[in-house]
Design a protein around this motif. Structure first.
Motif, PDB file in Angstrom:
ATOM      1  N   ILE A 103       0.815  -1.212   0.000  1.00 48.76           N
ATOM      2  CA  ILE A 103       0.000   0.000   0.000  1.00 48.76           C
ATOM      3  C   ILE A 103       0.847   1.259   0.000  1.00 48.76           C
ATOM      4  N   TYR A 104       2.038   1.209   0.603  1.00 46.22           N
ATOM      5  CA  TYR A 104       2.925   2.369   0.569  1.00 46.22           C
ATOM      6  C   TYR A 104       3.347   2.679  -0.872  1.00 46.22           C
ATOM      7  N   ILE A 105       3.796   1.631  -1.576  1.00 42.69           N
ATOM      8  CA  ILE A 105       4.246   1.834  -2.962  1.00 42.69           C
ATOM      9  C   ILE A 105       3.070   2.175  -3.861  1.00 42.69           C
ATOM     10  N   TYR A 106       1.981   1.453  -3.703  1.00 44.44           N
ATOM     11  CA  TYR A 106       0.800   1.675  -4.522  1.00 44.44           C
ATOM     12  C   TYR A 106       0.314   3.116  -4.395  1.00 44.44           C
ATOM     13  N   THR A 107       0.236   3.610  -3.158  1.00 39.60           N
ATOM     14  CA  THR A 107      -0.241   4.979  -2.936  1.00 39.60           C
ATOM     15  C   THR A 107       0.709   6.007  -3.535  1.00 39.60           C
ATOM     16  N   SER A 108       2.007   5.797  -3.377  1.00 43.93           N
ATOM     17  CA  SER A 108       2.977   6.765  -3.887  1.00 43.93           C
ATOM     18  C   SER A 108       2.952   6.857  -5.403  1.00 43.93           C
ATOM     19  N   GLU A 109       2.518   5.788  -6.071  1.00 48.84           N
ATOM     20  CA  GLU A 109       2.475   5.787  -7.539  1.00 48.84           C
ATOM     21  C   GLU A 109       1.162   6.332  -8.088  1.00 48.84           C
ATOM     22  N   LEU A 110       0.174   6.518  -7.255  1.00 48.30           N
ATOM     23  CA  LEU A 110      -1.131   6.960  -7.723  1.00 48.30           C
ATOM     24  C   LEU A 110      -1.241   8.475  -7.857  1.00 48.30           C
ATOM     25  N   PHE A 111      -0.252   9.215  -7.324  1.00 46.31           N
ATOM     26  CA  PHE A 111      -0.367  10.670  -7.288  1.00 46.31           C
ATOM     27  C   PHE A 111       0.888  11.311  -7.879  1.00 46.31           C
ATOM     28  N   PRO A 112       0.749  12.506  -8.469  1.00 47.23           N
ATOM     29  CA  PRO A 112       1.899  13.200  -9.058  1.00 47.23           C
ATOM     30  C   PRO A 112       2.885  13.674  -8.004  1.00 47.23           C
ATOM     31  N   THR A 113       4.084  14.025  -8.449  1.00 48.01           N
ATOM     32  CA  THR A 113       5.175  14.395  -7.538  1.00 48.01           C
ATOM     33  C   THR A 113       4.805  15.568  -6.639  1.00 48.01           C
ATOM     34  N   SER A 114       4.156  16.578  -7.176  1.00 45.08           N
ATOM     35  CA  SER A 114       3.868  17.788  -6.411  1.00 45.08           C
ATOM     36  C   SER A 114       2.929  17.527  -5.236  1.00 45.08           C
ATOM     37  N   ALA A 115       2.189  16.425  -5.269  1.00 46.50           N
ATOM     38  CA  ALA A 115       1.249  16.107  -4.185  1.00 46.50           C
ATOM     39  C   ALA A 115       1.489  14.736  -3.588  1.00 46.50           C
ATOM     40  N   ARG A 116       2.542  14.051  -4.025  1.00 47.00           N
ATOM     41  CA  ARG A 116       2.751  12.658  -3.617  1.00 47.00           C
ATOM     42  C   ARG A 116       2.930  12.525  -2.105  1.00 47.00           C
ATOM     43  N   ASN A 117       3.820  13.297  -1.524  1.00 46.26           N
ATOM     44  CA  ASN A 117       4.109  13.119  -0.111  1.00 46.26           C
ATOM     45  C   ASN A 117       2.916  13.517   0.760  1.00 46.26           C
ATOM     46  N   THR A 118       2.190  14.551   0.351  1.00 44.95           N
ATOM     47  CA  THR A 118       0.997  14.938   1.097  1.00 44.95           C
ATOM     48  C   THR A 118      -0.088  13.862   0.994  1.00 44.95           C
ATOM     49  N   ALA A 119      -0.247  13.282  -0.189  1.00 45.11           N
ATOM     50  CA  ALA A 119      -1.241  12.224  -0.367  1.00 45.11           C
ATOM     51  C   ALA A 119      -0.901  11.004   0.489  1.00 45.11           C
ATOM     52  N   VAL A 120       0.367  10.600   0.469  1.00 47.58           N
ATOM     53  CA  VAL A 120       0.790   9.477   1.308  1.00 47.58           C
ATOM     54  C   VAL A 120       0.564   9.823   2.782  1.00 47.58           C
ATOM     55  N   GLY A 121       0.818  11.077   3.150  1.00 42.49           N
ATOM     56  CA  GLY A 121       0.618  11.495   4.529  1.00 42.49           C
ATOM     57  C   GLY A 121      -0.836  11.452   4.954  1.00 42.49           C
ATOM     58  N   VAL A 122      -1.746  11.897   4.078  1.00 47.38           N
ATOM     59  CA  VAL A 122      -3.174  11.878   4.401  1.00 47.38           C
ATOM     60  C   VAL A 122      -3.667  10.439   4.562  1.00 47.38           C
TER      61      VAL A 122
END
Length: 535
Positions: free
Chosen positions: A471-490
C-alpha cells in the motif's frame, strides 16, 4: 524561444537509475530507518508490558524485597483475583498463618508485588498501574499513534513545502530530544504521555520521508524493490530492539540505549542531498542540475545537454486542428516527446503551481484517494493490533516477539514478487485476504490449542505485513510528484486512526475490567460477609 523542463526519468536512464550514488544514499536511508525504529518499538512493546502482580500482604511479605511467588498466597489471596486479599484479623501480629486470615472477607489492595521475571521495571511498575488503573498502561500507546497520525500530515506538508531534507532533520531532532526527556521526566506520567505524542510524530517522519526520497531517486524499475526493501530494515530494527529488550530488562536503561545511536544520524543528515524531483517542482532548476551532474559523476557517467531541457513547457499543446488547449493536470516526471537537438532551449520548473488540492479536483484522483484511505485503515488496524497484543498471545513472550518479527519477512518478499508478477492491486487483495482470514480463524480456535492459533496469527502477520508493503508503494504511484508526499501522509493519517484504536482492544477484551473507573482505591468487604454493604 521555446521553454522546456527537465525529465528526470530520462536523465536517470542515461546517468544510471540505480548507480553507485543511489546505492550509497539508499543504504544510508535504510540504516537510518532501522535505527529510528528502535525507540518506537521499545515504547509500544516493552515499556508498556504489564507483568503479573498480586496484593502485598502485610505481615507476610518482606517489605524491602517482596517476592511475587510465595507459599502464603494460597491462603491470603483469592484465586483469580490479584486486586484483593483476605482480611487479616490482627494487623500487628508477626505470624503469617492460615488462621490469621478470614476467607469470607476480602479487601482491596493498596500495595502490590510484581513478577519481575520478565522485566524488572515497566510503566506499570513505575506508576503502580494495576487493577482499575491498568488500562492507563495502554494510554501512552494510543497517544503514540495519535502523534503518528499528526506526523502523517505535518511531515507530509513540511516535506512538500520545505523539502525532504528539512523534514528528515526535524524528525531526527525531535526523536533525539524525546528520547532523553522521557528519562529526565520519568517521574511524571503526564509528561511521558505528552512525549509519546512527539515520539509518534517524529517516528512517522523518520519512515514516511525516507520512503519518498528512496523512490524519487531511482528509476521506475527500481521503485518497487527499493520501496519494499526498506520494510526489511524496519523489521531488522524491530528485531534488534527485541534483542536489546531481552538483554536489558529495565525500561529506563533500555530507553537510553536505543536513543544513543540516533545521535549518529545528525552527522549523516547534514550530508544528505535534497530530492531532485522536489527541486524541480519548486523551480530550483539550477540546484537540480548541479545535483544531477554530481550523480552522473559519482556513477561514472555523463548527462547529455539536451536531456536537461527535454520537455516543451510552453503552457499550451497543439490539437490536430491547430487550436491551442490548456494542458491537463499531469505528473511532472512523466515521459514526454523529445525535441530537436538544434532547437534553442531554456530550463524552467515543472508546473510548480500544482498542489494536492489541485490534484483533488480530478474525479479519478479523488476515487483513488478514497480507496487508498479504506485500505490504509484496514491494514493498520490488523498490523498494529497484533503488535500491541503480543503479551496476550500463548507461549513465551520473547519467542512470540521474534517469530512475529520474522513472519514479516516472507510477507514483504511475497509482496515484492507479487507486485512484479501480478501487479499492485491483485497482490494487495491477496495479502489482505490472507491476513484477515488467518486472524479471524485464529480467534475461533479454543485456548486449549495454542499452537494452531499461533500459526494462524503468524500467517495473519505475514499477510498484514505484505499488504503494508504494497500500500505504501501503490499509494505513492497513484499521485503526481507535487502532491505525492501529502497524499501518502493523508492516507497514513487515516491508517493511524485505526492504529490508535488497536491498543484499546486489549482493554476491551480483558474480562478483568468490565468497567473503567478512576475512583480512589478503598478498602471494602464482600456482600456475603456484610449483606448491607454496597461493594
Amino acid at each position: 524561444m521555446p521553454r522546456h523542463e527537465i525529465d528526470f526519468d530520462k536523465i536517470l536512464s542515461e546517468i544510471g537509475d540505480f548507480g553507485r550514488y543511489q546505492v550509497v544514499f539508499y543504504c544510508f536511508l535504510c540504516a537510518a530507518t532501522a535505527i529510528a525504529v528502535l525507540p518506537g518499538v521499545v515504547a509500544l512493546v516493552f515499556q508498556t508490558y504489564v507483568p503479573h502482580y498480586r496484593c502485598m500482604v502485610p505481615g507476610c511479605d518482606n517489605v524491602t524485597s517482596p517476592q511475587y511467588v510465595e507459599p502464603f498466597t494460597n491462603f491470603t489471596i483469592p484465586t483469580g483475583d490479584e486486586c484483593r486479599r483476605f482480611w487479616r484479623y490482627n494487623l500487628t501480629a508477626d505470624t503469617c498463618a492460615d488462621a490469621d486470615f478470614d476467607d469470607n472477607i476480602t479487601v482491596s489492595c493498596t500495595e502490590f508485588v510484581f513478577d519481575d521475571s520478565m522485566f524488572k521495571t515497566s510503566f506499570a511498575t513505575q506508576w503502580n498501574l494495576t487493577c482499575h488503573y491498568q488500562p492507563l498502561v495502554e494510554l501512552p500507546n494510543t497517544l503514540y499513534f495519535s502523534g503518528v497520525l499528526l506526523g502523517s500530515v505535518v511531515f507530509g506538508v513540511i516535506s512538500d513545502r520545505f523539502g525532504r531534507k528539512a523534514a528528515l532533520m526535524l524528525a531526527v531532532l525531535i526523536i533525539n530530544l524525546v528520547g532523553y526527556l522521557v528519562v529526565l521526566l520519568r517521574s511524571s506520567f503526564v509528561a511521558v504521555c505528552v512525549l509519546r505524542v512527539l515520539l509518534g510524530l517524529a517516528s512517522c517522519g523518520m519512515f514516511q520521508t525516507p520512503f519518498v526520497m528512496a523512490v524519487e531517486l531511482v528509476g521506475k524499475r527500481w521503485r518497487v524493490p527499493c520501496g519494499t526493501a526498506l520494510n526489511y530494515f524496519t523489521t531488522l530494527g524491530a528485531l534488534v530492539a527485541g534483542g536489546l529488550g531481552y538483554a536489558i530488562r529495565d525500561w529506563v536503561q533500555l530507553q537510553l540505549v536505543v536513543t544513543a545511536p540516533l545521535l549518529l544520524l545528525f552527522a549523516g543528515f547534514w550530508l544528505c542531498p535534497e530530492s531532485v524531483r522536489w527541486l524541480l517542482t519548486q523551480g530550483r532548476t539550477r540546484d537540480a542540475e548541479r545535483l544531477i551532474r554530481k550523480i552522473a559523476e559519482t556513477n561514472g557517467t555523463t548527462v547529455s545537454p539536451h536531456l536537461l531541457a527535454d520537455y516543451d513547457a510552453g503552457g499550451e499543446e497543439e490539437e490536430g486542428d491547430g487550436a491551442p488547449t490548456q494542458r491537463e493536470l499531469r505528473d511532472p516526471v512523466r515521459d514526454a516527446e523529445e525535441t530537436s537537438s538544434s532547437e534553442e532551449t531554456l530550463i524552467v520548473p515543472a508546473a510548480p503551481s500544482e498542489t494536492f488540492l489541485d490534484c483533488m479536483r480530478s474525479r479519478v484522483l479523488r476515487l483513488r484517494l478514497l480507496l487508498a484511505l479504506l485500505g490504509w485503515f484496514a491494514v493498520n488496524f490488523a498490523f498494529y493490533g497484533m503488535v500491541v497484543d503480543l503479551p496476550n498471545m500463548p507461549g513465551d513472550f520473547f519467542t512470540n516477539y521474534f517469530v512475529a518479527g520474522v513472519a514479516e519477512i516472507p510477507g514483504y518478499t511475497l509482496s515484492w514478487v507479487g507486485m512484479d508478477r501480478l501487479g499492485r492491486r491483485v497482490t494487495f487483495v491477496l495479502a489482505t485476504v490472507l491476513g484477515g482470514v488467518s486472524i479471524m480463524a485464529s480467534g475461533l480456535i479454543p485456548n486449549a490449542m495454542p499452537i494452531p492459533s499461533a500459526v494462524l496469527l503468524m500467517l495473519g502477520k505475514c499477510g498484514a505485513s505484505g499488504a503494508f508493503a504494497v500500500i505504501y508503494i501503490y499509494t505513492s504511484e497513484l499521485f503526481p510528484t507535487s502532491a505525492r508526499n501529502t497524499a501518502v501522509g493523508v492516507c497514513s493519517m487515516t491508517g493511524r486512526i485505526s492504529a490508535m484504536l488497536a491498543p484499546q482492544l486489549a482493554v476491551l477484551t480483558d474480562d478483568r475490567f468490565p468497567s473503567f473507573s478512576l475512583e480512589p482505591i478503598r478498602v471494602h468487604a464482600t456482600a456475603e460477609a456484610f449483606p448491607d454493604t454496597r461493594c
